[in-house]
Design a protein around this motif. Sequence first.
Motif, PDB file in Angstrom:
ATOM      1  N   SER A  10      -1.274   2.071  11.258  1.00  9.75           N
ATOM      2  CA  SER A  10      -0.599   3.292  10.830  1.00  9.75           C
ATOM      3  C   SER A  10       0.902   3.098  10.876  1.00  9.75           C
ATOM      4  O   SER A  10       1.458   2.682  11.891  1.00  9.75           O
ATOM      5  N   ALA A  11       1.561   3.365   9.760  1.00  7.95           N
ATOM      6  CA  ALA A  11       2.993   3.131   9.652  1.00  7.95           C
ATOM      7  C   ALA A  11       3.696   4.423   9.282  1.00  7.95           C
ATOM      8  O   ALA A  11       3.185   5.217   8.499  1.00  7.95           O
ATOM      9  N   PRO A  12       4.871   4.672   9.865  1.00 10.79           N
ATOM     10  CA  PRO A  12       5.632   5.858   9.476  1.00 10.79           C
ATOM     11  C   PRO A  12       6.009   5.791   8.011  1.00 10.79           C
ATOM     12  O   PRO A  12       6.331   4.734   7.489  1.00 10.79           O
ATOM     13  N   ALA A  13       5.924   6.905   7.312  1.00 13.18           N
ATOM     14  CA  ALA A  13       6.151   6.904   5.866  1.00 13.18           C
ATOM     15  C   ALA A  13       7.633   6.831   5.517  1.00 13.18           C
ATOM     16  O   ALA A  13       8.011   6.133   4.584  1.00 13.18           O
ATOM     17  N   GLU A  14       8.460   7.548   6.253  1.00 14.13           N
ATOM     18  CA  GLU A  14       9.877   7.601   5.915  1.00 14.13           C
ATOM     19  C   GLU A  14      10.566   6.308   6.321  1.00 14.13           C
ATOM     20  O   GLU A  14      10.451   5.858   7.454  1.00 14.13           O
ATOM     21  N   ARG A  15      11.248   5.679   5.389  1.00 14.82           N
ATOM     22  CA  ARG A  15      11.992   4.435   5.599  1.00 14.82           C
ATOM     23  C   ARG A  15      11.078   3.268   5.957  1.00 14.82           C
ATOM     24  O   ARG A  15      11.544   2.253   6.458  1.00 14.82           O
ATOM     25  N   PHE A  16       9.791   3.375   5.705  1.00 16.72           N
ATOM     26  CA  PHE A  16       8.853   2.301   6.042  1.00 16.72           C
ATOM     27  C   PHE A  16       7.928   2.092   4.854  1.00 16.72           C
ATOM     28  O   PHE A  16       7.091   2.935   4.547  1.00 16.72           O
ATOM     29  N   ARG A  17       8.087   0.957   4.203  1.00 21.44           N
ATOM     30  CA  ARG A  17       7.319   0.662   3.009  1.00 21.44           C
ATOM     31  C   ARG A  17       6.477  -0.579   3.232  1.00 21.44           C
ATOM     32  O   ARG A  17       6.951  -1.574   3.795  1.00 21.44           O
ATOM     33  N   VAL A  18       5.237  -0.535   2.812  1.00 19.48           N
ATOM     34  CA  VAL A  18       4.325  -1.675   2.933  1.00 19.48           C
ATOM     35  C   VAL A  18       4.114  -2.287   1.557  1.00 19.48           C
ATOM     36  O   VAL A  18       3.801  -1.585   0.596  1.00 19.48           O
ATOM     37  N   LEU A  19       4.321  -3.611   1.476  1.00 23.61           N
ATOM     38  CA  LEU A  19       4.147  -4.321   0.206  1.00 23.61           C
ATOM     39  C   LEU A  19       3.196  -5.500   0.393  1.00 23.61           C
ATOM     40  O   LEU A  19       3.182  -6.145   1.444  1.00 23.61           O
ATOM     41  N   ALA A  20       2.434  -5.807  -0.650  1.00 26.65           N
ATOM     42  CA  ALA A  20       1.601  -7.008  -0.649  1.00 26.65           C
ATOM     43  C   ALA A  20       2.482  -8.222  -0.919  1.00 26.65           C
ATOM     44  O   ALA A  20       3.281  -8.223  -1.848  1.00 26.65           O
ATOM     45  N   LEU A  21       2.346  -9.229  -0.087  1.00 25.49           N
ATOM     46  CA  LEU A  21       3.093 -10.470  -0.285  1.00 25.49           C
ATOM     47  C   LEU A  21       2.363 -11.616   0.390  1.00 25.49           C
ATOM     48  O   LEU A  21       2.193 -11.630   1.606  1.00 25.49           O
TER      49      LEU A  21
ATOM     50  N   ALA B  85       7.686  -3.849   5.100  1.00 23.53           N
ATOM     51  CA  ALA B  85       6.716  -4.648   5.853  1.00 23.53           C
ATOM     52  C   ALA B  85       5.736  -5.263   4.864  1.00 23.53           C
ATOM     53  O   ALA B  85       5.029  -4.545   4.163  1.00 23.53           O
ATOM     54  N   THR B  86       5.706  -6.588   4.805  1.00 24.19           N
ATOM     55  CA  THR B  86       4.835  -7.250   3.846  1.00 24.19           C
ATOM     56  C   THR B  86       3.699  -7.974   4.545  1.00 24.19           C
ATOM     57  O   THR B  86       3.813  -8.387   5.698  1.00 24.19           O
ATOM     58  N   MET B  87       2.603  -8.121   3.804  1.00 27.51           N
ATOM     59  CA  MET B  87       1.422  -8.811   4.324  1.00 27.51           C
ATOM     60  C   MET B  87       0.519  -9.161   3.158  1.00 27.51           C
ATOM     61  O   MET B  87       0.681  -8.627   2.054  1.00 27.51           O
ATOM     62  N   ARG B  88      -0.403 -10.080   3.388  1.00 25.22           N
ATOM     63  CA  ARG B  88      -1.306 -10.479   2.308  1.00 25.22           C
ATOM     64  C   ARG B  88      -2.154  -9.314   1.828  1.00 25.22           C
ATOM     65  O   ARG B  88      -2.349  -9.113   0.638  1.00 25.22           O
ATOM     66  N   THR B  89      -2.691  -8.558   2.777  1.00 29.29           N
ATOM     67  CA  THR B  89      -3.587  -7.458   2.433  1.00 29.29           C
ATOM     68  C   THR B  89      -3.044  -6.177   3.037  1.00 29.29           C
ATOM     69  O   THR B  89      -3.218  -5.935   4.233  1.00 29.29           O
ATOM     70  N   PRO B  90      -2.376  -5.337   2.252  1.00 30.69           N
ATOM     71  CA  PRO B  90      -1.778  -4.116   2.809  1.00 30.69           C
ATOM     72  C   PRO B  90      -2.754  -3.218   3.537  1.00 30.69           C
ATOM     73  O   PRO B  90      -2.350  -2.475   4.426  1.00 30.69           O
ATOM     74  N   SER B  91      -4.025  -3.259   3.206  1.00 30.83           N
ATOM     75  CA  SER B  91      -4.999  -2.419   3.905  1.00 30.83           C
ATOM     76  C   SER B  91      -5.120  -2.798   5.373  1.00 30.83           C
ATOM     77  O   SER B  91      -5.657  -2.050   6.185  1.00 30.83           O
TER      78      SER B  91
ATOM     79  N   CYS C  93       3.233  -8.801   8.494  1.00 30.29           N
ATOM     80  CA  CYS C  93       3.321  -7.588   9.314  1.00 30.29           C
ATOM     81  C   CYS C  93       1.991  -6.906   9.585  1.00 30.29           C
ATOM     82  O   CYS C  93       1.976  -5.765  10.045  1.00 30.29           O
ATOM     83  N   SER C  94       0.880  -7.552   9.311  1.00 29.27           N
ATOM     84  CA  SER C  94      -0.405  -6.872   9.504  1.00 29.27           C
ATOM     85  C   SER C  94      -0.708  -6.629  10.976  1.00 29.27           C
ATOM     86  O   SER C  94      -1.474  -5.725  11.318  1.00 29.27           O
ATOM     87  N   SER C  95      -0.093  -7.421  11.869  1.00 25.72           N
ATOM     88  CA  SER C  95      -0.357  -7.271  13.304  1.00 25.72           C
ATOM     89  C   SER C  95       0.706  -8.049  14.076  1.00 25.72           C
ATOM     90  O   SER C  95       1.614  -8.654  13.498  1.00 25.72           O
ATOM     91  N   GLY C  96       0.569  -8.042  15.392  1.00 25.61           N
ATOM     92  CA  GLY C  96       1.354  -8.914  16.266  1.00 25.61           C
ATOM     93  C   GLY C  96       2.855  -8.804  16.123  1.00 25.61           C
ATOM     94  O   GLY C  96       3.429  -7.715  16.044  1.00 25.61           O
TER      95      GLY C  96
END
Length: 248
Positions: A40-51, A30-36, A9-12
């Motif tokens: 910009s992602a909405p905070a409510e109901r939107f979580r970013v995880l490293a995967l 939303a997962t990605m290798r490098t969460p950084s 989910c880092s792009s595209g």
Amino acid sequence: MKTVLITGCSSGYGLETARRFHAEGWNVIATMRTPSDAASAPAERFRVLALDVTRPDGIADALDACGPIDVLVNNAGIGLFGAFEATPMATVRDVFETNTFGTMAVTQAVLPRFRARRSGTIVNVTSSAVLAPMPLVAAYTASKTAIEGFTASLAHELAHFGVTVKLVQPGYAPTTRFTSNGQTRMQGLIPEAYAPFAQAVFASLAQIGAVTVAADVADAVWRAANDATGQLRFPAGPDAVALAQASR
């Protein structure tokens, strides 16, 4: 409220798909290798995880951290342009590790959860290259074609557990990071003997009119995830739709 976990989910496609599900009121992981790398992602109901889909321990940790999910979208993938003759087998294996084995690994990790609940949907993102293979992407096409067969078989295998499996086939999208993310990997893969042919191929790609945009893929994934029919394949983008119709 349903929850979707999306890889890459880092792009595209992945990022646009995450935004689409969020806009529809879903909880999004939303997962990605490098969460950084996340935009910009909405905070409510939107979580970013490293995967990293190539690391089994990381897959297990991410699933434990996110809790129950209703839909898995296997979107993470890497691209590769180059003459197969000049492509090191180590590079071919890298493509398969992410595009094929990574998809399989995340799917296998999720299945016990879905089977126990007797519900869940898996959406695997492949490519229109499986509909109309083109030159200079042999390894990439092979990695995605493997997922086509894997998904079609798995759909039969899991149906009696109440688990649904779908395919989304994006068309050609020159505005994605398909090539820019893999420039180092692709260096030296067009030897001199292939250069004139490669130039002609790239020129023809530049002339394609109706191409796929990220929103087309997000829409196809959304439809696939919520489809209650037996439809397996969902082409995404005008060029992919045309290719699917032609192949039928």
